[in-house]
Design a protein around this motif. Structure first.
Motif, mmCIF file in Angstrom:
data_model
loop_
_atom_site.group_PDB
_atom_site.id
_atom_site.type_symbol
_atom_site.label_atom_id
_atom_site.label_comp_id
_atom_site.label_asym_id
_atom_site.label_seq_id
_atom_site.Cartn_x
_atom_site.Cartn_y
_atom_site.Cartn_z
ATOM 1 N N LEU A 101 9.928 -1.086 -10.054
ATOM 2 C CA LEU A 101 9.251 -2.108 -9.257
ATOM 3 C C LEU A 101 9.908 -3.468 -9.475
ATOM 4 O O LEU A 101 10.134 -4.223 -8.518
ATOM 5 N N ASN A 117 0.827 -1.209 0.000
ATOM 6 C CA ASN A 117 0.000 0.000 0.000
ATOM 7 C C ASN A 117 0.860 1.258 0.000
ATOM 8 O O ASN A 117 0.586 2.216 -0.729
ATOM 9 N N TYR A 145 3.925 1.523 -1.013
ATOM 10 C CA TYR A 145 4.640 1.638 -2.281
ATOM 11 C C TYR A 145 3.734 2.178 -3.383
ATOM 12 O O TYR A 145 4.119 3.076 -4.119
ATOM 13 N N THR A 146 2.534 1.635 -3.509
ATOM 14 C CA THR A 146 1.639 2.085 -4.583
ATOM 15 C C THR A 146 1.190 3.525 -4.377
ATOM 16 O O THR A 146 0.974 4.259 -5.351
ATOM 17 N N GLU A 147 1.062 3.937 -3.117
ATOM 18 C CA GLU A 147 0.698 5.327 -2.842
ATOM 19 C C GLU A 147 1.776 6.281 -3.350
ATOM 20 O O GLU A 147 1.482 7.282 -4.026
ATOM 21 N N ARG A 187 4.087 5.544 -5.561
ATOM 22 C CA ARG A 187 4.205 5.385 -7.012
ATOM 23 C C ARG A 187 3.184 6.262 -7.727
ATOM 24 O O ARG A 187 3.479 6.861 -8.769
ATOM 25 N N VAL A 200 2.127 -6.454 -5.585
ATOM 26 C CA VAL A 200 1.941 -5.160 -6.255
ATOM 27 C C VAL A 200 1.976 -5.388 -7.759
ATOM 28 O O VAL A 200 2.918 -5.978 -8.288
#
Length: 325
Positions: free
Chosen positions: A125, A102, A104-106, A108, A150
């Motif tokens: 990634l 979470n 990391y994707t935020e 990104r 991810v």
């Protein structure tokens, strides 16, 4: 103890402390030596072997450890490490074990909005996943990859640009008129004739041009490959080496000539357009996709399939078997 096995790999078998044995296999002796030194150092700094402490290493520390144990053996290892440093900075260099999908994707998403390309983010990634996976394999970390779930960003496939016969003539005329170095024209000829990457052609030596072929070494896939060339090109290459010596870095001269030619290409496809042009014309002239894969040195056929639609026979059944109007 380090010894070579019958399959060519190297075995590390050490027991720094009684009851604490470590056995690992590696592709090269260098990797084996680094692993042995790392294990011995770990025991030396903690001789009493109290229960392991919580892993509080930061993400950048993990990247450095990965580079020491594995990354430096890769052709693009240093470039990957530098790219990963940027990721560490973007994420705030968190404790590596506490990074979540979470989080990391935020971050990104913020980078994507700020203008970082989706392809770059996907590459990063992949690099970071590889760090966790490799260190887990080497027993350097005892937790699984926090980024395993991810997903990569789904990107629109880019159209591959290639030059027409007329554009090829315009480009090479421009190289002759504007290139300050004598090497750009000949390197471009090799790329267009063999589909190789600019760096592969630029690294050629007289000894790798013989018997009607050129041999490329230190390639992206780490596989040496030999490609046939015409007698005329072979003769001109040797004449060039005798007169001008080995090729120098002439990509800037090529890019200058390309700009002056007026040919418009997508961003990032300067010297690479010659490789695309070879592959595209190869398929349009009836070439075989498997042969093209070997010529280009692709490790995966999926990469080469990008050119399949240019074949005269590609999906021709759509005409004969589709509904008639």
């Amino acid at each position: 103890m380090i010894k070579q096995l019958s399959d060519g790999r190297w075995l590390v078998d050490i027991e720094p402390v009684k009851g604490r044995r470590h056995r690992k296999r590696f592709a090269t002796k260098g990797e084996a030596k680094r692993f042995e030194a790392h294990i011995r150092n770990r025991y030396a700094t903690n001789p009493d072997w109290a229960p392991p402490k919580k892993d509080t290493r930061r993400l950048k520390d993990l990247v450095d450890t990965w580079y020491l144990l594995h990354g430096q053996t890769l052709t693009d290892g240093e470039r990957r490490r530098n790219s990963l440093y940027g990721v560490c900075e973007r994420l705030g260099n968190p404790v590596a074990a506490k990074l979540t999908g979470n989080k990391y994707t935020e971050e990104r998403g913020k980078a994507l909005k700020a203008g970082t390309s989706g392809k770059t983010l996907n590459n990063q990634l992949g690099y970071l996943r590889a760090v966790y996976n490799e260190l887990f394999r080497l027993e350097e970390i005892d937790y699984t990859n926090p980024l395993a779930r991810v997903r990569m960003l789904k990107l629109q496939e880019r159209e591959l640009s290639y030059l027409s016969v007329e554009e090829i003539e315009i480009l090479f005329k421009s190289i002759q008129e504007t290139a300050q170095l004598p090497h750009a024209y000949m390197v471009a000829q090799v790329c267009l004739s063999t589909g190789c990457r600019w760096g592969e052609a630029q690294a050629l030596t007289p000894g790798r041009v013989k018997n009607g072929s050129v041999t490329f070494v230190n390639t992206k896939s780490k596989r040496t490959r030999t490609i046939p060339i015409s007698e005329d090109l072979e003769a001109r290459l040797h004449a060039h080496f005798r007169k001008h010596g080995l090729f120098s870095n002439c990509a800037p001269a090529f890019e200058k000539a390309l700009k002056r030619s007026g040919i418009q290409l997508p961003k990032g496809q300067a010297t690479h357009v010659l490789r695309h042009t070879f592959a595209s014309h190869f398929m349009m002239n009836g070439g075989n996709i498997l042969t093209l894969q070997k010529i280009l040195g692709h490790s995966s056929l999926a990469m080469t399939m990008r050119y399949a639609h240019l074949s005269r026979d590609h999906l021709k059944d759509a005409i004969s078997l589709g509904p008639k109007i």
